[in-house]
Design a protein around this motif. Structure first.
Motif, short mmCIF file in Angstrom:
data_model
loop_
_atom_site.label_atom_id
_atom_site.label_comp_id
_atom_site.label_asym_id
_atom_site.label_seq_id
_atom_site.Cartn_x
_atom_site.Cartn_y
_atom_site.Cartn_z
N GLU A 153 80.56 58.13 36.40
CA GLU A 153 80.44 56.69 36.66
C GLU A 153 79.39 56.06 35.74
OE1 GLU A 153 79.07 53.03 37.92
OE2 GLU A 153 77.84 54.74 38.56
N VAL A 154 78.24 56.70 35.61
CA VAL A 154 77.16 56.12 34.81
C VAL A 154 77.49 56.22 33.32
CG1 VAL A 154 74.71 56.31 34.23
CG2 VAL A 154 75.45 56.52 36.60
N GLY A 155 78.18 57.27 32.92
CA GLY A 155 78.62 57.37 31.53
C GLY A 155 79.55 56.23 31.17
N ALA A 156 80.46 55.89 32.08
CA ALA A 156 81.36 54.77 31.84
C ALA A 156 80.58 53.46 31.77
CB ALA A 156 82.41 54.71 32.96
N PHE A 157 79.55 53.34 32.60
CA PHE A 157 78.69 52.15 32.56
C PHE A 157 78.01 52.02 31.20
CE2 PHE A 157 74.40 50.40 33.07
CZ PHE A 157 74.65 49.16 33.65
N ALA A 158 77.48 53.11 30.69
CA ALA A 158 76.80 53.09 29.39
C ALA A 158 77.78 52.67 28.29
CB ALA A 158 76.18 54.45 29.09
N LEU A 159 78.96 53.26 28.28
CA LEU A 159 79.95 52.94 27.25
C LEU A 159 80.39 51.48 27.35
CD1 LEU A 159 82.16 56.16 27.29
CD2 LEU A 159 80.56 55.44 25.50
N ALA A 160 80.52 50.98 28.57
CA ALA A 160 80.91 49.59 28.76
C ALA A 160 79.86 48.63 28.22
CB ALA A 160 81.17 49.31 30.24
N HIS A 161 78.64 49.12 28.11
CA HIS A 161 77.54 48.29 27.61
C HIS A 161 77.09 48.75 26.21
CE1 HIS A 161 77.03 45.73 31.08
NE2 HIS A 161 77.29 46.78 31.83
N ASN A 162 78.02 49.36 25.49
CA ASN A 162 77.82 49.67 24.07
C ASN A 162 76.65 50.62 23.80
OD1 ASN A 162 79.97 47.84 23.13
ND2 ASN A 162 78.60 46.23 23.87
N VAL A 163 76.41 51.52 24.73
CA VAL A 163 75.43 52.59 24.53
C VAL A 163 76.20 53.90 24.53
CG1 VAL A 163 73.39 53.78 25.43
CG2 VAL A 163 73.56 51.28 25.59
N PRO A 164 76.53 54.43 23.35
CA PRO A 164 77.41 55.60 23.27
C PRO A 164 76.73 56.94 23.52
CG PRO A 164 76.82 54.87 21.07
CD PRO A 164 76.22 53.87 22.02
N HIS A 165 75.39 56.94 23.60
CA HIS A 165 74.67 58.22 23.69
C HIS A 165 73.71 58.24 24.87
CE1 HIS A 165 75.21 58.41 19.04
NE2 HIS A 165 76.26 58.90 19.67
N ILE A 166 74.03 59.05 25.87
CA ILE A 166 73.08 59.42 26.92
C ILE A 166 72.58 60.80 26.54
CG2 ILE A 166 72.73 59.94 29.35
CD1 ILE A 166 75.06 58.05 29.98
N ALA A 167 71.30 60.89 26.22
CA ALA A 167 70.74 62.14 25.70
C ALA A 167 69.91 62.83 26.78
CB ALA A 167 69.88 61.86 24.46
N PHE A 168 70.41 63.94 27.28
CA PHE A 168 69.71 64.69 28.33
C PHE A 168 68.67 65.62 27.73
CE2 PHE A 168 73.61 64.33 31.19
CZ PHE A 168 73.04 63.32 31.94
N GLU A 169 67.45 65.49 28.20
CA GLU A 169 66.44 66.50 27.88
C GLU A 169 66.72 67.70 28.78
OE1 GLU A 169 61.60 66.82 27.52
OE2 GLU A 169 62.61 64.90 27.29
N MET A 170 66.99 68.84 28.15
CA MET A 170 67.34 70.05 28.90
C MET A 170 66.06 70.63 29.48
SD MET A 170 70.14 71.56 26.16
CE MET A 170 69.01 71.31 24.77
N HIS A 171 65.82 70.35 30.75
CA HIS A 171 64.52 70.61 31.36
C HIS A 171 64.67 71.42 32.63
CE1 HIS A 171 60.56 69.93 33.08
NE2 HIS A 171 60.19 69.23 32.02
#
Length: 322
Positions: A153-171
């Motif tokens: 759901e949040v990935g679709a939100f980001a793409l809908a708002h022209n943010v193509p990269h959600i970068a996870f810090e592997m923590h």
């Protein structure tokens, strides 16, 4: 490849004071804390989105110092079983995405989050063992009921708002903590999910950053330049799973260090060369969390080290000898 700094190390200073310091050190690319654990000292998305005058002043300050924003950092746990805590992190992240869209920034950095072990849980439950089998049941519930649905759901939100990269810090402590878990979520959600490659959290888990970079080829969206020093004597006695406070440097199995003080030149040269070989040529963003050095000295040493021995400033167009 550009050198950047995660600017929240100067969270006690104003944005202008911070940019004065960074540009005096030759840094003209920054990663700004925009909510969650990094805080909002220099960039409060909710305020900037609600007040055009404040946004214009914010942008004017960046332009005054000729500074580019490469990413917004909004690390949090939007899957926390405490609904109020989860909502706060979720709101921060969504506001960061909206601000990134307004600014034309293509990357927002965060953690994957970690739920509890059932709907009534009070605290997150990070599963690290496959046995007893209760742990695998928890893991299946977390991924299938919480992690994948939320990030779809949040990935679709980001793409809908022209943010193509959600970068996870592997923590460690969160469901995405290594290449396998990052790629599992990316496969389920899509290429909006990628990595903020921070080697410091991989080193103490026993990974080789070069192997991890090759495993993540095409999925690395941002890189943190931060080092870790393994204490071979404490590790030999008690292993790397260490819950001693970070301030207990002498007795811990490992501590965060400024780049070059955990691993040497060859190590970092190989890591950065492999980033380029695997298609990443954006920024190295210094994250200073070295408790043995002051902020100023640790940052200066990191900049000197990376500029002097590691960073590529030009991109080849041909092999001159071929």
């Amino acid at each position: 490849m550009k050198l950047s700094v995660l600017a929240n190390l100067y969270g006690s200073k104003t944005l202008e004071e911070t940019l004065q310091i960074l540009t005096s050190l030759g840094i003209h690319t920054v990663e700004l804390g925009a909510g969650g654990y990094p805080g909002k000292a220099h960039c409060n998305p909710a305020e900037l989105l609600a007040a055009p005058a404040k946004y214009d002043e914010f942008i004017a300050t960046l332009k005054k110092y000729d500074v580019e924003v490469c990413a917004l950092a909004c690390h949090g746990n939007a899957l926390h079983p405490d609904k109020a805590i989860a909502e706060s992190f979720d709101t921060d992240f969504r506001n960061a995405v909206l601000l990134a869209e307004k600014m034309g920034v293509d990357t927002v950095i965060t953690f994957s989050g970690c739920p509890g072990d059932h709907e009534g849980a009070k605290y997150p439950n990070w599963v690290t063992c496959p046995w007893p089998e209760d742990f695998l049941a928890i893991l299946d519930w977390q991924w299938n009921e919480k992690v994948i649905p939320y990030w779809k759901e949040v990935g679709a939100f980001a793409l809908a708002h022209n943010v193509p990269h959600i970068a996870f810090e592997m923590h460690p402590g969160f469901c995405v903590y290594n290449p396998a878990t990052l790629l599992r979520l990316r496969e389920a959600v899509g290429p909006v999910i990628g990595a903020n490659f921070d080697p410091s959290h991989l080193v103490w888990q026993g990974m080789d950053p070069v192997a991890a970079i090759r495993e993540l080829k095409g999925a690395i969206y941002h890189v943190h330049a931060k080092d870790t020093k393994i204490d071979k004597y404490n590790t030999a006695a008690n292993g790397v799973l260490d819950t001693k406070h970070y301030s207990d440097e002498l007795n811990r199995a490992w501590i965060f260090r400024t780049v070059g003080y955990g691993n040497g030149e060859t190590y970092w040269r190989d890591m950065i060369s492999n980033l380029r070989l695997c298609g990443y040529d954006k920024v190295l963003s210094i994250e200073h969390e070295d408790s043995i050095m002051t902020i100023d000295e640790g940052l200066q040493k990191a900049i000197t080290f990376l500029k002097g021995v590691c960073i590529f400033e030009e991109k080849p167009t041909t092999m001159s000898w071929a």
